[in-house]
Design a protein around this motif. Structure first.
Motif, PDB file in Angstrom:
ATOM      1  N   LYS A 191     -50.531 -59.038  31.402  1.00 36.04           N
ATOM      2  CA  LYS A 191     -50.116 -58.410  30.150  1.00 36.04           C
ATOM      3  C   LYS A 191     -49.856 -59.394  29.019  1.00 36.04           C
ATOM      4  N   THR A 192     -49.455 -60.606  29.349  1.00 38.37           N
ATOM      5  CA  THR A 192     -49.067 -61.563  28.317  1.00 38.37           C
ATOM      6  C   THR A 192     -50.217 -61.854  27.360  1.00 38.37           C
ATOM      7  N   THR A 193     -49.955 -61.733  26.063  1.00 44.08           N
ATOM      8  CA  THR A 193     -50.939 -62.082  25.040  1.00 44.08           C
ATOM      9  C   THR A 193     -51.098 -63.597  24.995  1.00 44.08           C
ATOM     10  N   VAL A 194     -52.341 -64.059  24.798  1.00 41.53           N
ATOM     11  CA  VAL A 194     -52.639 -65.487  24.839  1.00 41.53           C
ATOM     12  C   VAL A 194     -53.360 -65.887  23.554  1.00 41.53           C
ATOM     13  N   LEU A 195     -53.017 -67.056  23.028  1.00 41.16           N
ATOM     14  CA  LEU A 195     -53.736 -67.644  21.900  1.00 41.16           C
ATOM     15  C   LEU A 195     -54.329 -68.974  22.360  1.00 41.16           C
ATOM     16  N   ILE A 196     -55.655 -69.103  22.207  1.00 45.26           N
ATOM     17  CA  ILE A 196     -56.362 -70.320  22.601  1.00 45.26           C
ATOM     18  C   ILE A 196     -56.785 -71.054  21.333  1.00 45.26           C
ATOM     19  N   GLN A 197     -56.340 -72.289  21.208  1.00 40.35           N
ATOM     20  CA  GLN A 197     -56.626 -73.111  20.029  1.00 40.35           C
ATOM     21  C   GLN A 197     -57.581 -74.229  20.443  1.00 40.35           C
ATOM     22  N   GLY A 198     -58.639 -74.421  19.671  1.00 38.22           N
ATOM     23  CA  GLY A 198     -59.566 -75.503  19.971  1.00 38.22           C
ATOM     24  C   GLY A 198     -60.725 -75.532  19.006  1.00 38.22           C
ATOM     25  N   GLU A 199     -61.344 -76.696  18.880  1.00 41.14           N
ATOM     26  CA  GLU A 199     -62.498 -76.827  18.007  1.00 41.14           C
ATOM     27  C   GLU A 199     -63.659 -75.976  18.510  1.00 41.14           C
ATOM     28  N   SER A 200     -64.629 -75.746  17.649  1.00 39.88           N
ATOM     29  CA  SER A 200     -65.814 -74.996  18.038  1.00 39.88           C
ATOM     30  C   SER A 200     -66.545 -75.725  19.161  1.00 39.88           C
ATOM     31  N   GLY A 201     -66.896 -74.970  20.199  1.00 35.10           N
ATOM     32  CA  GLY A 201     -67.653 -75.545  21.307  1.00 35.10           C
ATOM     33  C   GLY A 201     -66.825 -76.131  22.421  1.00 35.10           C
ATOM     34  N   THR A 202     -65.497 -76.030  22.344  1.00 31.68           N
ATOM     35  CA  THR A 202     -64.654 -76.619  23.397  1.00 31.68           C
ATOM     36  C   THR A 202     -64.552 -75.730  24.637  1.00 31.68           C
ATOM     37  N   GLY A 203     -64.961 -74.472  24.538  1.00 30.25           N
ATOM     38  CA  GLY A 203     -64.937 -73.596  25.707  1.00 30.25           C
ATOM     39  C   GLY A 203     -63.816 -72.589  25.683  1.00 30.25           C
ATOM     40  N   LYS A 204     -63.482 -72.087  24.507  1.00 24.82           N
ATOM     41  CA  LYS A 204     -62.368 -71.132  24.405  1.00 24.82           C
ATOM     42  C   LYS A 204     -62.692 -69.830  25.146  1.00 24.82           C
ATOM     43  N   GLU A 205     -63.922 -69.341  25.006  1.00 27.51           N
ATOM     44  CA  GLU A 205     -64.276 -68.105  25.719  1.00 27.51           C
ATOM     45  C   GLU A 205     -64.314 -68.339  27.221  1.00 27.51           C
ATOM     46  N   LEU A 206     -64.759 -69.517  27.641  1.00 26.23           N
ATOM     47  CA  LEU A 206     -64.758 -69.849  29.068  1.00 26.23           C
ATOM     48  C   LEU A 206     -63.347 -69.757  29.640  1.00 26.23           C
ATOM     49  N   VAL A 207     -62.380 -70.300  28.923  1.00 27.73           N
ATOM     50  CA  VAL A 207     -60.990 -70.248  29.374  1.00 27.73           C
ATOM     51  C   VAL A 207     -60.502 -68.800  29.421  1.00 27.73           C
ATOM     52  N   ALA A 208     -60.852 -68.011  28.405  1.00 29.24           N
ATOM     53  CA  ALA A 208     -60.443 -66.603  28.382  1.00 29.24           C
ATOM     54  C   ALA A 208     -61.027 -65.851  29.562  1.00 29.24           C
ATOM     55  N   ARG A 209     -62.313 -66.087  29.852  1.00 26.27           N
ATOM     56  CA  ARG A 209     -62.949 -65.408  30.986  1.00 26.27           C
ATOM     57  C   ARG A 209     -62.335 -65.849  32.310  1.00 26.27           C
ATOM     58  N   ALA A 210     -61.985 -67.123  32.418  1.00 24.28           N
ATOM     59  CA  ALA A 210     -61.360 -67.614  33.649  1.00 24.28           C
ATOM     60  C   ALA A 210     -60.025 -66.921  33.889  1.00 24.28           C
ATOM     61  N   ILE A 211     -59.252 -66.710  32.828  1.00 21.51           N
ATOM     62  CA  ILE A 211     -57.987 -65.979  32.956  1.00 21.51           C
ATOM     63  C   ILE A 211     -58.255 -64.556  33.419  1.00 21.51           C
ATOM     64  N   HIS A 212     -59.230 -63.911  32.791  1.00 23.43           N
ATOM     65  CA  HIS A 212     -59.568 -62.519  33.123  1.00 23.43           C
ATOM     66  C   HIS A 212     -60.038 -62.388  34.573  1.00 23.43           C
TER      67      HIS A 212
END
Length: 434
Positions: A191-212
């Motif tokens: 349930k916890t809302t998450v904010l991922i900060q990072g430059e373009s291309g660092t893998g922010k969506e990858l991290v989000a999918r890994a959490i999911h």
């Protein structure tokens, strides 16, 4: 007989067996009853074998378990309850239907508790018996289909985990270890809302999918939305849907991404570019979980985990009035900062090997080894495009090499300048003083 809801007919695509291949064992010490049942089921197309006692049936069962076992309860020697228990130990997928006398309902209830699919009473109603067997077989077909789909989902989840899960977050640098630790912690809550900060291309969506993929929402949708790519006039409809007639061109009701992601995760990339009016609505949704489609008179609840990402500084955008401070605080309940690749060069060899294996697998070729010269060259670049750029460089190198040994000449960097490509003194010819 126990009344059960009718199981719907199963379509042919569900791996349904033809009746002629479905095996039924019939056990009853009364030869007249046994033969009558066996003949009736045979005439209906089932492959039937009958036995006068449970011991003989159990011996045959061990060699070749049937799809359905139909057994009397009250028999000399081994009774039907014991036969049921032993049969389920040998082959749990065999469904057992028991026959009981009118005054033996307690035995029938005991059989159901031990795993019997159904029971019916003597005297045997052949039409009712046949419908019971049909229903048993249909139930088995549904179970097989469920297990097949579960197996497919498990295989798909495994493939997705390799591509998008925590195994895809490659590296041993301290900064990346902090990211992986955060992912593991967030998998324990959905349930916890998450904010991922990072430059373009660092893998922010990858991290989000890994959490999911590691959370209890893994089998529900993961919906990714780029907030900067949505026209402002359509943004509210894209997020929350609309009803027919809400605006020109709305010829039917439409779901938004919150409804589509219900039960799963909504990934909002480039959240810093979300229009201010939509930020207000998003904050309300995050607080109460209620969305109101455009043009609707009332809202409805959704169960969605929001993971947002940005390559911009949200505090700076808050300061200049481009981002709501209250929304920023709501999103920043858990902040993950992904370091740029140039600050974790020690991860490049592992990342290069990971990408080479992944890309070669997709191309259907063996992954070529990377020589020390290639690794040294890869480590000398600063990657303004971060991990995404490294992957793109390796993909082109693999194509240009034809799947053979990759050389430094196959590496094409996007910015061939000294601000991004650093050479050691050994790699640069000394300038003549003459």
């Amino acid at each position: 007989m126990v009344q059960r809801s009718s199981v719907p007919a199963v379509k042919a695509h569900m791996n349904d067996k033809p009746e002629s291949s479905i095996t039924v064992m019939v056990v009853d010490d009364d030869p007249a009853v046994r033969q009558l049942i066996a003949k009736h089921l045979s005439n209906a197309g089932y492959h039937v074998s009958d036995f006068a006692d449970a011991q003989t049936c159990l011996a045959a069962f061990q060699d070749n378990p049937p799809d359905v076992l139909l057994t009397d309860i009250d028999m000399p020697g081994m009774d039907g309850i014991f036969l049921l228990a032993e049969a389920k130990k040998i082959n749990p997928s065999t469904e057992v239907v028991v026959i009981t006398g009118h005054a033996q309902k307690e035995n029938a209830i005991q059989a159901l508790r031990k795993g019997a699919f159904d029971f019916f009473e003597k005297p045997v109603d052949l039409a009712e018996l046949l419908e019971t067997i049909h229903r048993t077989v249909r139930y088995q077909t549904l179970v097989r289909e469920r297990d097949r789909l579960s197996s497919q989902v498990a295989a798909l989840s495994e493939r997705e985990a390799k591509r998008w899960g925590v195994t895809g977050i490659v590296g041993t640098s301290p900064g990346l270890k902090r990211v992986m630790a955060a992912v593991e912690s967030l998998r324990k809550t959905d349930k916890t809302t998450v904010l991922i900060q990072g430059e373009s291309g660092t893998g922010k969506e990858l991290v989000a999918r890994a959490i999911h993929l590691g959370s209890s929402r893994a089998l529900r949708p993961f919906i990714a939305i780029n907030c900067s790519a949505i026209p402002e006039q359509l943004a509210e409809s894209v997020f929350f849907g609309h009803v027919r007639g809400a605006f020109t061109g709305a010829s039917s009701d439409a779901k938004g991404c919150f409804d589509t992601a219900d039960g799963g995760t909504l990934f909002l990339d480039e959240i810093g570019d979300m229009p201010l009016n939509l930020q207000t609505v998003l904050l309300r949704v995050l607080e109460d979980g209620i969305i109101i489609p455009v043009g609707a008179q009332k809202g409805h609840s959704v169960n969605v985990r929001v993971i947002a990402a940005t390559n911009a500084s949200l505090p700076e955008r808050v300061a200049c009035g481009r981002f709501r401070q209250d929304l920023y605080f709501r999103l920043e309940r858990y902040l993950i900062e992904i370091p740029p690749l140039r600050t974790r060069k020690e991860d490049i060899p592992l990342l290069a090997e990971h990408f080479m294996n992944l890309l070669a697998c997709e191309m259907g070729i063996p992954p070529p080894p990377l020589s020390p010269d290639v690794i040294n060259s890869l480590e000398s670049y600063d990657y303004p495009g971060n991990v995404r750029e490294l992957k793109n460089i390796l993909e082109r190198a693999l194509i240009d090499s034809g799947g053979k040994q990759i050389s430094v000449d196959h590496l094409h960097y996007g910015t061939q300048t000294r601000s991004h490509l650093r050479y050691s003194s050994a790699e640069v010819s000394p300038v003549s003083s003459e």
